[in-house]
Design a protein around this motif. Sequence first.
Motif, PDB file in Angstrom:
ATOM      1  N   VAL A  59       0.809  -1.229   0.000  1.00 37.28           N
ATOM      2  CA  VAL A  59       0.000   0.000   0.000  1.00 37.28           C
ATOM      3  C   VAL A  59       0.840   1.276   0.000  1.00 37.28           C
ATOM      4  O   VAL A  59       0.309   2.354  -0.282  1.00 37.28           O
ATOM      5  N   LEU A  60       2.136   1.169   0.287  1.00 35.61           N
ATOM      6  CA  LEU A  60       2.994   2.345   0.292  1.00 35.61           C
ATOM      7  C   LEU A  60       3.483   2.669  -1.116  1.00 35.61           C
ATOM      8  O   LEU A  60       3.874   1.783  -1.874  1.00 35.61           O
ATOM      9  N   ALA A  61       3.478   3.947  -1.433  1.00 33.48           N
ATOM     10  CA  ALA A  61       4.035   4.398  -2.701  1.00 33.48           C
ATOM     11  C   ALA A  61       5.563   4.315  -2.640  1.00 33.48           C
ATOM     12  O   ALA A  61       6.148   4.287  -1.549  1.00 33.48           O
ATOM     13  N   PRO A  62       6.241   4.256  -3.778  1.00 32.44           N
ATOM     14  CA  PRO A  62       7.706   4.290  -3.767  1.00 32.44           C
ATOM     15  C   PRO A  62       8.217   5.485  -2.966  1.00 32.44           C
ATOM     16  O   PRO A  62       7.739   6.612  -3.142  1.00 32.44           O
ATOM     17  N   GLY A  63       9.140   5.233  -2.063  1.00 33.69           N
ATOM     18  CA  GLY A  63       9.644   6.288  -1.195  1.00 33.69           C
ATOM     19  C   GLY A  63       8.789   6.533   0.034  1.00 33.69           C
ATOM     20  O   GLY A  63       9.142   7.374   0.873  1.00 33.69           O
ATOM     21  N   GLY A  64       7.676   5.787   0.153  1.00 31.85           N
ATOM     22  CA  GLY A  64       6.820   5.927   1.321  1.00 31.85           C
ATOM     23  C   GLY A  64       7.502   5.435   2.591  1.00 31.85           C
ATOM     24  O   GLY A  64       8.416   4.614   2.542  1.00 31.85           O
ATOM     25  N   ARG A  65       7.033   5.930   3.729  1.00 26.98           N
ATOM     26  CA  ARG A  65       7.679   5.623   4.999  1.00 26.98           C
ATOM     27  C   ARG A  65       6.737   4.851   5.917  1.00 26.98           C
ATOM     28  O   ARG A  65       5.530   5.095   5.952  1.00 26.98           O
ATOM     29  N   ILE A  66       7.329   3.940   6.664  1.00 28.73           N
ATOM     30  CA  ILE A  66       6.611   3.166   7.676  1.00 28.73           C
ATOM     31  C   ILE A  66       7.130   3.557   9.050  1.00 28.73           C
ATOM     32  O   ILE A  66       8.333   3.779   9.234  1.00 28.73           O
ATOM     33  N   VAL A  67       6.230   3.659  10.020  1.00 29.34           N
ATOM     34  CA  VAL A  67       6.610   3.916  11.411  1.00 29.34           C
ATOM     35  C   VAL A  67       5.867   2.919  12.296  1.00 29.34           C
ATOM     36  O   VAL A  67       4.634   2.839  12.253  1.00 29.34           O
ATOM     37  N   LEU A  68       6.628   2.159  13.065  1.00 26.27           N
ATOM     38  CA  LEU A  68       6.067   1.214  14.024  1.00 26.27           C
ATOM     39  C   LEU A  68       6.448   1.661  15.428  1.00 26.27           C
ATOM     40  O   LEU A  68       7.578   2.106  15.660  1.00 26.27           O
ATOM     41  N   SER A  69       5.532   1.521  16.368  1.00 30.75           N
ATOM     42  CA  SER A  69       5.872   1.791  17.762  1.00 30.75           C
ATOM     43  C   SER A  69       5.171   0.774  18.651  1.00 30.75           C
ATOM     44  O   SER A  69       4.102   0.269  18.310  1.00 30.75           O
ATOM     45  N   GLY A  70       5.819   0.454  19.765  1.00 29.68           N
ATOM     46  CA  GLY A  70       5.220  -0.524  20.656  1.00 29.68           C
ATOM     47  C   GLY A  70       6.065  -0.767  21.888  1.00 29.68           C
ATOM     48  O   GLY A  70       7.220  -0.340  21.975  1.00 29.68           O
ATOM     49  N   HIS A  71       5.469  -1.462  22.850  1.00 30.81           N
ATOM     50  CA  HIS A  71       6.120  -1.775  24.122  1.00 30.81           C
ATOM     51  C   HIS A  71       6.818  -3.128  24.065  1.00 30.81           C
ATOM     52  O   HIS A  71       6.450  -3.996  23.280  1.00 30.81           O
ATOM     53  N   ASP A  72       7.787  -3.290  24.923  1.00 27.11           N
ATOM     54  CA  ASP A  72       8.429  -4.593  25.130  1.00 27.11           C
ATOM     55  C   ASP A  72       7.816  -5.194  26.391  1.00 27.11           C
ATOM     56  O   ASP A  72       8.141  -4.794  27.511  1.00 27.11           O
ATOM     57  N   TRP A  73       6.920  -6.166  26.206  1.00 29.62           N
ATOM     58  CA  TRP A  73       6.155  -6.692  27.335  1.00 29.62           C
ATOM     59  C   TRP A  73       6.939  -7.663  28.215  1.00 29.62           C
ATOM     60  O   TRP A  73       6.466  -8.062  29.275  1.00 29.62           O
ATOM     61  N   GLU A  74       8.150  -8.029  27.806  1.00 33.16           N
ATOM     62  CA  GLU A  74       8.996  -8.859  28.666  1.00 33.16           C
ATOM     63  C   GLU A  74       9.938  -8.016  29.509  1.00 33.16           C
ATOM     64  O   GLU A  74      10.733  -8.557  30.268  1.00 33.16           O
ATOM     65  N   ALA A  75       9.849  -6.712  29.380  1.00 35.70           N
ATOM     66  CA  ALA A  75      10.836  -5.850  30.031  1.00 35.70           C
ATOM     67  C   ALA A  75      10.203  -4.838  30.977  1.00 35.70           C
ATOM     68  O   ALA A  75      10.756  -3.754  31.185  1.00 35.70           O
ATOM     69  N   LEU A  76       9.068  -5.181  31.585  1.00 35.78           N
ATOM     70  CA  LEU A  76       8.479  -4.289  32.573  1.00 35.78           C
ATOM     71  C   LEU A  76       9.438  -4.136  33.761  1.00 35.78           C
ATOM     72  O   LEU A  76       9.952  -5.126  34.274  1.00 35.78           O
ATOM     73  N   VAL A  77       9.660  -2.920  34.176  1.00 36.81           N
ATOM     74  CA  VAL A  77      10.567  -2.634  35.297  1.00 36.81           C
ATOM     75  C   VAL A  77       9.722  -2.180  36.477  1.00 36.81           C
ATOM     76  O   VAL A  77       9.100  -1.119  36.444  1.00 36.81           O
ATOM     77  N   ILE A  78       9.706  -2.998  37.522  1.00 38.24           N
ATOM     78  CA  ILE A  78       8.809  -2.766  38.652  1.00 38.24           C
ATOM     79  C   ILE A  78       9.601  -2.790  39.951  1.00 38.24           C
ATOM     80  O   ILE A  78      10.314  -3.755  40.240  1.00 38.24           O
ATOM     81  N   ASP A  79       9.474  -1.739  40.728  1.00 40.48           N
ATOM     82  CA  ASP A  79      10.078  -1.709  42.057  1.00 40.48           C
ATOM     83  C   ASP A  79       9.173  -2.489  43.008  1.00 40.48           C
ATOM     84  O   ASP A  79       8.005  -2.146  43.179  1.00 40.48           O
TER      85      ASP A  79
END
Length: 234
Positions: free
Chosen positions: A117-137
């Motif tokens: 679906v992206l045109a030539p030169g189109g850009r993709i951006v992904l974002s998300g959490h790492d669910w194995e890396a929760l840091v909890i005190d």
Amino acid sequence: MSMMQRLDAAEALPGAAELRARTYELLRLDPGSAVLDVGCGAGLAVAELSSLGFRAVGVDLSAEMVDEARRRSPEAEFLTGDAYALPVDGGFAGYRADKVFHELAEPERALAEARRVLAPGGRIVLSGHDWEALVIDSSYPALTREIVRARASQVTTPRIARGFRRLLAGSGFREVSVEAVVGFFGGEPFVRGLVEVAVRVGAVSVAEGEVWLADQVDGGDAIAVPQFVACGVV
């Protein structure tokens, strides 16, 4: 708490608005460009992108979410569809997916569809959490490890965000770059939800869960989680 309420709460967390804005910046869209927001939920990003002068289209697998997005932003375009088979033709300058790829068992298929679906030169951006890396005190580190593992076990691909660079490059995207920030979750409903999952899958007992939860409620409930943002070019 419903899925809609959880999504709204996540979008209201400290730093969430800034992170969304960074994903828009990384798309590097020209005015009037068409951008696809996959897994759009209730449509906040589509509304924000539209307000910036882009032609934003939201796609979500949930018809309920699409209905809510249309109610909140009746002037915007929303479609019910699957990340593996997007209900649009090509020609998009941007593709954005936030908090989506950790739910995909076949991310490469979704990226092949993104390339379609992206045109030539189109850009993709992904974002998300790492669910194995929760840091909890916590005063109970062993229990904490089991609770974090239990929560991650309920996510299709909990580690995928840390692998965005490899995933995008392996799918043929160029100029791949990755950024990382630390977000914070918290609140009694969230920490109680962690315990409920751990008890349900047998990772901890009910009594252990209550002890852990009491420690969190009494001692503070700020939970840090790494968030990765990656971009690439077709």
